[in-house]
Design a protein around this motif. Sequence first.
Motif, short mmCIF file in Angstrom:
data_model
loop_
_atom_site.label_atom_id
_atom_site.label_comp_id
_atom_site.label_asym_id
_atom_site.label_seq_id
_atom_site.Cartn_x
_atom_site.Cartn_y
_atom_site.Cartn_z
N UNK A 183 -27.21 4.63 18.39
CA UNK A 183 -27.33 3.66 19.48
C UNK A 183 -27.58 2.67 18.89
N UNK A 184 -29.55 2.97 18.44
CA UNK A 184 -29.97 2.39 17.71
C UNK A 184 -29.54 2.26 16.38
N UNK B 76 -19.51 -2.13 16.40
CA UNK B 76 -20.03 -2.57 17.98
C UNK B 76 -19.19 -1.58 18.87
N UNK B 77 -18.00 -1.19 18.73
CA UNK B 77 -17.16 -0.38 19.45
C UNK B 77 -17.71 1.43 19.42
N UNK B 78 -18.20 1.36 18.57
CA UNK B 78 -18.79 2.93 18.11
C UNK B 78 -19.87 2.96 18.20
N UNK B 79 -20.49 1.82 17.91
CA UNK B 79 -22.10 1.25 18.96
C UNK B 79 -22.54 1.55 20.41
N UNK B 80 -21.02 0.85 20.96
CA UNK B 80 -20.79 0.85 22.50
C UNK B 80 -20.72 3.18 22.91
N UNK B 81 -19.61 3.34 22.59
CA UNK B 81 -19.16 4.02 22.54
C UNK B 81 -20.95 5.93 22.92
N UNK B 82 -21.55 5.87 21.46
CA UNK B 82 -22.79 6.12 21.37
C UNK B 82 -23.48 6.15 22.13
#
Lengths: 245, 150
Positions: A67-68, A97-103
């Motif tokens: 996420x970071x 962005x959506x991948x980061x938000x999911x993590x």
Amino acid sequence: MWTWLHKLGSPKIFYNLANRLIPWFGWGALLLMLYGLYGGLVQAPADYQQGDSFRIMYIHVPAAWMSLFIYMVIAFCSAVYLIWKITLADIIARASAPIGASFTFLALVTGSLWGKPMWGTYWIWDARLTSELLLLFIYLGYMGLGSAIEDRRVAARACALLAIVCVVIIPIIHYSVTWWNTLHQGSSVSVMNQSSIDKSMLVPLLVMAFAFKFYYVAVVLVRARTDLLFQERKTNWVRKVLVNG
Amino acid sequence: MHPVRKRRLILVSLLIVGVSIAVGLMLMALGENLNVFYTPTQVHAGEVPSGHTFRVGGIVEEGSVVHDPDSLAVTFIVTDTANTTTIKYDGILPDLFREGQGILAEGKLDENGIFIATRVLAKHDEKYMPPEVDDALKAAQDIGAYKRNQ
């Protein structure tokens, strides 16, 4: 010095590179994940205090790291976009962005499930948990801003600015456990100092971290490739790609 | 570097520095309020809100836990090595609660300076190791203490 960047920024070269890299990272992620999960869930010994419950760490910690990490990729790409106006940088940032938000969501949910049996609560408003929740909202705001603006170039500039302004949350999340009293414990894994986690437990954790990184690269390339074809749909090379399959 | 790009690079850097300073000042102003618990030393110094619910955190002192034989009530002392706070709690303790363990209690101070907790949470540290390693470490410590006492 910057020629490699411009070369990589060329849509056609990137498209061909992505096509070649996706299977390597995709299969790499699967194999690393199988090995990491076996190592973490079966091979690693139970913890002296937490018993088997600590094993949720093998999802929670890599997800939190991702996420970071993904946010830093977005911020870096946003800076590249604002300075050099390379469209591809915007495409990669927006695809991430959506991948980061999911993590981020995964880290929050697994952390919460881990918190109940160990701490005695699903949630507490301490500095670490609150700042990580803030990161989720930043991701969602970034995605919302992007899809709210019709004109792609205006959207790209607005998103890039937002991403750079909010990058200040990253050091806050990382150092929250040292700057303030929190219920969340300090970092176990350190690059500079000796890690306070036994080697038999650390190795599967690092394997899982690499598995998540590979997964991210594979998915971001697939997403960026699709977006790229759409953005470049009026060019000759895309027409050729679409006709020849 | 192209002068236009150079100017944009400087602008982006200034933006990051500016936002960092602003947020840094904000966090400094919030200061203590961002801590999720008070230490027993702060409780002693009277820095805690009186009559309000707050959290106190520390290590459960060895040998201080007294269970009431007829109910769930328990009394124990938490320490930050400098000062201590006595805590009374009536409820189910988390699995990780034990002497020498870091805990966090939510509640109010009564007029005698005893903390009446409504909730107790366990705080665990960042160490992960197999039980055998823990046993070996404890054994090594015992031998060290034994040798020192000789």
